[in-house]
Write an enzyme that holds these catalytic residues in place. Structure first.
Site, short mmCIF file in Angstrom:
data_model
loop_
_atom_site.label_atom_id
_atom_site.label_comp_id
_atom_site.label_asym_id
_atom_site.label_seq_id
_atom_site.Cartn_x
_atom_site.Cartn_y
_atom_site.Cartn_z
N GLU A 160 -0.57 -2.37 6.19
CA GLU A 160 -1.61 -2.32 5.81
C GLU A 160 -1.72 -3.71 4.76
O GLU A 160 -0.75 -3.84 3.43
CB GLU A 160 -3.01 -2.30 5.06
CG GLU A 160 -2.95 -0.90 5.62
CD GLU A 160 -4.05 -0.50 5.26
OE1 GLU A 160 -5.02 -1.24 4.37
OE2 GLU A 160 -4.62 1.00 5.39
N GLU A 218 -2.75 6.18 2.61
CA GLU A 218 -2.63 5.41 1.37
C GLU A 218 -3.14 7.08 -0.30
O GLU A 218 -3.86 6.92 -0.49
CB GLU A 218 -4.66 4.59 1.18
CG GLU A 218 -3.62 3.49 1.46
CD GLU A 218 -4.81 1.90 1.22
OE1 GLU A 218 -4.75 1.03 0.98
OE2 GLU A 218 -5.91 2.03 1.03
#
Length: 474
Positions: free
Chosen positions: A367, A175
């Site tokens: 995810e 991320e």
């Protein structure tokens, strides 16, 4: 409700994902050094501490370090074909700036890979998942210092040389765009967020992007068959009203995230990002070598996390909270999770379509999942379990939209459910915020046996994998 008519492609990778700092434990064993996570006992919602404290649940996690064989066997029982894990940088280079790696740390991951190979599970490894060595934060102010590029290159080369014949799929930074919102957790930047200048923040981002490209170069030099991807926190933003100003606000919010993928995929900064830097008065230190590194070492695929969508408007402030990194304005048309995250399966199809249209690279959903307060009960067979129909509904509805995106022509490599085994939340450092298909008997106060129990979703996902998505209900 009917069974899915769209078939997932042959070889689609089904599995789950975890991060070392949230599940490994053993924070001071095997020669491991401290990471930034070891001084974040409350996640992003609380203050840092000078040293590890007993209330930091991440110090023990779920004790994967000692139970990895048992856990991997459970993943294999579910039918996993891929397992996304991270390597703790400070387990390999305890301070981050050493010249020689910690052999004991390398040997631990050798043993983990042995277990995965035994069960036929493909590893997908993240090099840096919110666990910058604490020494790099304290001595260098994290990624604000250009020297971290060289430290990361040494770390990446060590891993690729050690595991490059055993691991095909790699991610550089987890991320990576989250550094905009959580610079200490994501970028190891010790300067308090409220004191951090735009100049230093965006220079740190540049250093990370160059390091990511450099790692991609090293991987391909060592083994051209390796596939390296970037990883983005994905969130679609919708205009709150039809007002063009709201539509523009939503576009600007999405561009914050697009920029990271644009650099990874296209090898240069987009014009809108450069203008934003000019407007902020930021002048990046970019060398010619930086430009060549970015341009010549683009990623093989794009991976991302997806949990929620949000709205944007020109007339209201963003409403961050509840562990939501990205903020946004509440969407009045959507239900929310127990932590206030909007539940939007169609948003996943939107992201897949947008990213495919924009970059034309294979996509990997690494995810996705639902954090909830689970209740352990006695199942029909007398064994402890969790009747988590809410999680099954969430995952089913999101995977149905993945199937629709595939039917739209999007190339999707795989899907790894986040927190496939209950672990400590990164955002709140709680264990009560459970994502897993496997329940771990550990509580927010640290009590519990650490025993593992199969939830109802365990059997459901097992069937989804066995049918290659055919058992999903549209």
């Amino acid at each position: 409700m009917t069974d899915m008519t769209t078939t997932f492609p042959e070889g689609f990778l089904w599995g789950g994902a975890l991060a070392a700092n949230q599940y490994e434990g053993a924070y001071d064993e095997g020669g491991k050094g401290l990471s930034v996570q070891d001084v974040m006992p409350q996640g992003i919602v609380g203050p840092r501490t000078p040293a590890p404290t007993p209330d930091n649940l991440k110090l023990i996690g779920i004790d994967f370090y000692h139970r990895y064989a048992q856990d991997i066997a459970l993943l294999a029982e579910m039918g996993f074909t891929v397992f996304r894990l991270s390597i703790a940088w400070s387990r390999i280079f305890p301070r981050g700036d050493e010249t020689e790696p910690n052999e004991e740390g390398l040997a631990f991951y050798d043993r983990v890979l042995d277990e995965l190979e035994k069960h036929g599970i493909e590893p997908l490894i993240t090099l840096s998942h919110y666990e910058t060595p604490l020494h790099l934060a304290e001595a260098y102010d994290g990624w604000t210092d250009r020297r971290l590029i060289g430290f990361f290159e040494r770390y990446a080369r060590t891993l690729f040389e050690r595991y490059g014949k055993r691991v095909k799929y790699w991610l550089t930074f987890n991320e990576i765009n989250s550094v905009l919102h959580e610079p200490f957790m994501s970028g190891g930047i010790a300067t308090p967020k409220e004191e951090l200048s735009d100049q230093d923040l965006y220079q740190a981002i540049h250093h990370e992007l160059v390091a990511s490209a450099a790692a991609t170069r090293i991987a391909h030099e060592i083994n051209p068959e390796l596939r390296v991807g970037c990883m983005i926190l994905a969130i679609p933003f919708y205009p709150l009203t039809p007002d063009p100003r709201d539509a523009w606000a939503a576009k600007q919010a999405e561009r914050e995230n697009y920029a990271f993928g644009d650099v990874h995929v296209r090898g240069h900064y987009p014009g809108y990002f450069l203008r934003m830097l000019r407007d902020k008065g930021v002048e990046l230190d970019i060398t010619e070598e930086d430009r060549r590194t970015l341009a010549d070492n683009t990623v093989d695929f794009v991976s991302f996390s997806y949990y929620m969508s949000a709205c944007e408007t020109a007339t209201q402030e963003r409403q961050a909270g509840g562990g939501n990194l990205m903020g946004g304005v509440t969407n009045p048309t959507l239900e929310v999770s127990q932590w206030g995250w909007a539940i939007d399966p169609l948003g996943l199809r939107t992201i897949l379509g947008d990213y495919w249209d924009r970059w034309g690279k294979p996509l990997f959903i690494v995810e996705n999942g639902l954090g909830a307060r689970d209740e352990l009960v006695t199942g029909a067979d007398g064994a402890p379990t969790v009747e988590d129909d809410y999680r099954i509904a969430y995952m089913n509805d999101h995977l149905v939209q993945v199937g629709e995106a595939i039917a739209d022509g999007v190339e999707v490599m795989g899907y790894t459910a986040w927190g496939c085994i209950d672990c400590v939340s990164a955002s709140t450092a709680q264990l009560s915020k459970r994502y897993g298909l496997i329940y771990v008997d550990r509580n927010d106060d640290g009590s519990g046996t650490l025993e593992r129990y199969r939830k109802k979703s365990f059997g459901w996902y097992q069937q989804v994998i066995a049918t290659n998505g055919g058992s999903l209900r549209a």
